[in-house]
Design an enzyme around this catalytic site. Structure first.
Site, mmCIF file in Angstrom:
data_model
loop_
_atom_site.group_PDB
_atom_site.id
_atom_site.type_symbol
_atom_site.label_atom_id
_atom_site.label_comp_id
_atom_site.label_asym_id
_atom_site.label_seq_id
_atom_site.Cartn_x
_atom_site.Cartn_y
_atom_site.Cartn_z
ATOM 1 N N ARG A 165 0.851 -1.195 0.000
ATOM 2 C CA ARG A 165 0.000 0.000 0.000
ATOM 3 C C ARG A 165 0.883 1.240 0.000
ATOM 4 O O ARG A 165 1.678 1.454 0.909
ATOM 5 C CB ARG A 165 -0.906 0.011 1.231
ATOM 6 C CG ARG A 165 -1.758 1.271 1.380
ATOM 7 C CD ARG A 165 -2.607 1.170 2.637
ATOM 8 N NE ARG A 165 -3.372 2.388 2.905
ATOM 9 C CZ ARG A 165 -4.173 2.542 3.952
ATOM 10 N NH1 ARG A 165 -4.309 1.551 4.825
ATOM 11 N NH2 ARG A 165 -4.832 3.657 4.147
ATOM 12 N N ASP A 444 -4.089 3.572 14.152
ATOM 13 C CA ASP A 444 -3.242 4.092 13.092
ATOM 14 C C ASP A 444 -3.673 5.515 12.790
ATOM 15 O O ASP A 444 -4.468 6.099 13.529
ATOM 16 C CB ASP A 444 -3.268 3.188 11.862
ATOM 17 C CG ASP A 444 -4.636 3.124 11.181
ATOM 18 O OD1 ASP A 444 -5.540 3.912 11.552
ATOM 19 O OD2 ASP A 444 -4.797 2.287 10.276
#
Length: 530
Positions: A165, A444
């Protein structure tokens, strides 16, 4: 400085290291230069269009389906046929790209490891380069690691499928300049991973796979499609050697899913419900709308009508076009307390049942300790590798439902929790760690964004807590001081001094009390990273 033997439009403003010398070979720099020269100017225009669109929302308009592309939504077309190895993605684990994490994730009892250069990774220069080397070594099959205690980690015989990613289009890479401006971090991540891994992966009959985050419009998907086509031609690859999964994690993108799939039809494999960033985007996109303010983040779950509609619409859209529909993140961390762990696993199981019953083909976890529980739902609970033959009922899904705010209280307790989570996460991020366990959840950047933008919006619209008090900048400042003292007591004075908690507290104060919403906390935060 990084040495370049030939002229290049790129200027590296960083000291050369072992990692950079391995990665920035002349051929790799030439490839990155070609990408940046061709695609950076257009990306600048795309980001400007995002700002223009946001101005319309701030003036009272709402996101909606585009009448001009109705023919695409109603047309009969499908994406390119999926590679066989991308048809079984029932369980994916995500995490940062540090060496130990890469090994543990690839060895987990999952189908896919999504190695995250974005929300789970603090973009320090050294961390990003070491991450690229870790993924290169993982693809070569020779990655290993020995920790400070002498414990050794090595890759098992048949690891999970690796997908990288890259950073979002909005994130710069300040260590490489093009025309005196920072290049797109996404282009650096993409170029280095593709260039250093395509031969290894193609030699064993695989493809080069990416996750693309935070797209807001199909024109951005078209930009990526052009990047992929150009790269394949540059490297002499067949069309479709590069395949992508696009995260539908912004509110505008949910109204563009057919268009995104169509724009990337030669290269796309799936869409993913990036639920936490989606909630953050709901707040950010509708920041000027006082009737669209969300409650405490703890009650904004996938059972809420607007989020459940988003899930069902994504599944129906993907399956109609032959793409997989991936579910979202289970952020829980297993507990050592047996009774508490039983409750955690029950919540995870119920959440994944909802996704499976909505028709998703797979889902995410952040901790390998959840794999066994989720496999009961998405492996044992399925009769095949995916649910491409499933079509959920979306007769009720329209603009109103997708934008419907959910009910729930705004509490002092919820506000204090938001402050503590955001403070600890920002401190960790500034310290070089992008994925952090906090109070039983794997936090996150996305979850920290929810925490701070919720409070900003409550302040902007003068919302009241359930005890009747109006949320003001002064109230937030008071609670921030109190919660900072609490966090200091929890972590201890030594750790408080060693890590940038004071710096994080100031950043959180600045962006939460600012007159205008800071688009991403990672943008001002990035300027404080080495």
């Amino acid at each position: 400085m990084v040495q370049q033997q030939h002229s290049t439009p790129l200027n590296f403003v960083v000291t050369s290291t072992s990692a950079s010398e391995q990665l920035f070979t002349q051929a790799a720099v030439d490839f990155l230069s070609a990408l940046v020269s061709k695609f950076q100017p257009r990306l600048t225009e795309l980001l400007a269009q995002r700002q223009q669109q946001q101005q319309y929302y701030d003036q009272g308009q709402l996101p909606d389906f585009d009448a001009a592309t109705r023919h695409l939504r109603e047309g009969d077309w499908r994406i390119a046929e999926l590679p066989q190895e991308l048809t079984k993605r029932r369980l994916e684990i995500t995490g940062p790209v540090d060496r130990k994490m890469v090994i543990n994730a690839l060895n987990a009892d999952v189908d896919v490891f999504m190695a995250d250069f974005e929300d789970a990774q603090s973009p320090t220069w050294q961390g990003l380069l070491e991450g690229q080397i870790n993924l290169r070594d993982a693809n070569l099959g020779n990655i290993s690691f020995t920790d400070a205690n002498g414990k050794q980690y090595a890759l098992k015989a048949q690891p999970a499928l690796l997908i990288a990613r890259v950073r979002g289009l909005h994130l710069p890479e300040k260590h490489i300049l093009y025309r005196q401006q920072a290049i797109a971090g996404a282009l650096m991540d993409f170029a280095l991973y593709l260039f250093h891994n395509y031969q290894t992966r193609l030699a064993r009959g695989s493809g080069i796979y990416f996750y693309l985050p935070k797209l807001e419009h199909s024109r951005e998907a078209a930009w990526w499609a052009d990047v992929f086509h150009f790269s394949e031609q540059y490297l002499g690859l067949n069309t479709g050697s590069i395949r992508a999964t696009v995260l539908i994690e912004t509110l505008p993108a949910v109204f563009q899913m057919h268009e995104i799939l169509h724009a990337m039809r030669d290269h796309i494999a799936a869409l993913n419900c990036g639920r936490w960033d989606y909630i953050f985007s709901y707040i950010k996109t509708l920041r000027a709308h006082p009737d669209r303010v969300l409650p405490d983040r703890q009650v904004v779950t996938m059972t809420q009508p607007f989020l459940n509609a988003y899930s069902r619409l994504l599944v129906a859209t993907c399956h109609r076009r032959g793409a997989l529909a991936m579910g979202g993140m289970a952020a829980f961390i297993p507990s050592k307390d047996a009774q508490q762990n039983e409750q955690i696993l029950a919540k995870v199981y119920a959440d994944k049942e909802l996704e499976r019953d909505n028709g998703h083909d797979g889902t995410w976890i952040a901790h390998p300790g959840l794999a066994a529980t989720v496999r009961e739902v998405f492996v044992d609970g399925l009769d095949s590798d995916n649910q491409l033959d499933q079509q959920p009922d979306i007769s009720d899904v329209d603009q109103a439902l997708l934008l419907q705010p959910c009910s729930g209280e705004r509490s002092e307790q919820g506000m204090r929790m938001n402050i503590r989570v955001a403070l600890q996460y920002i401190s960790a991020w500034l310290d070089g760690r992008g994925c952090v366990p906090i109070y039983g959840l794997m936090e996150d950047a996305a979850t920290a964004e929810i925490a701070r933008t919720s409070i900003w919006q409550w302040i902007k619209h003068g919302k009241t807590l359930n005890d009747g008090r109006i949320v003001t900048a002064e109230l937030f400042t008071t609670l921030l001081d109190e919660e900072a003292a609490r966090v200091k007591a929890e972590v201890g004075s030594a750790r408080w001094q060693q890590q940038p908690f004071v710096q994080a507290q100031q950043l959180l104060l600045d962006i939460t009390t600012a007159a205008s919403l800071t688009e991403f906390l990672t943008l001002p935060g990035y300027q404080q990273l080495p």
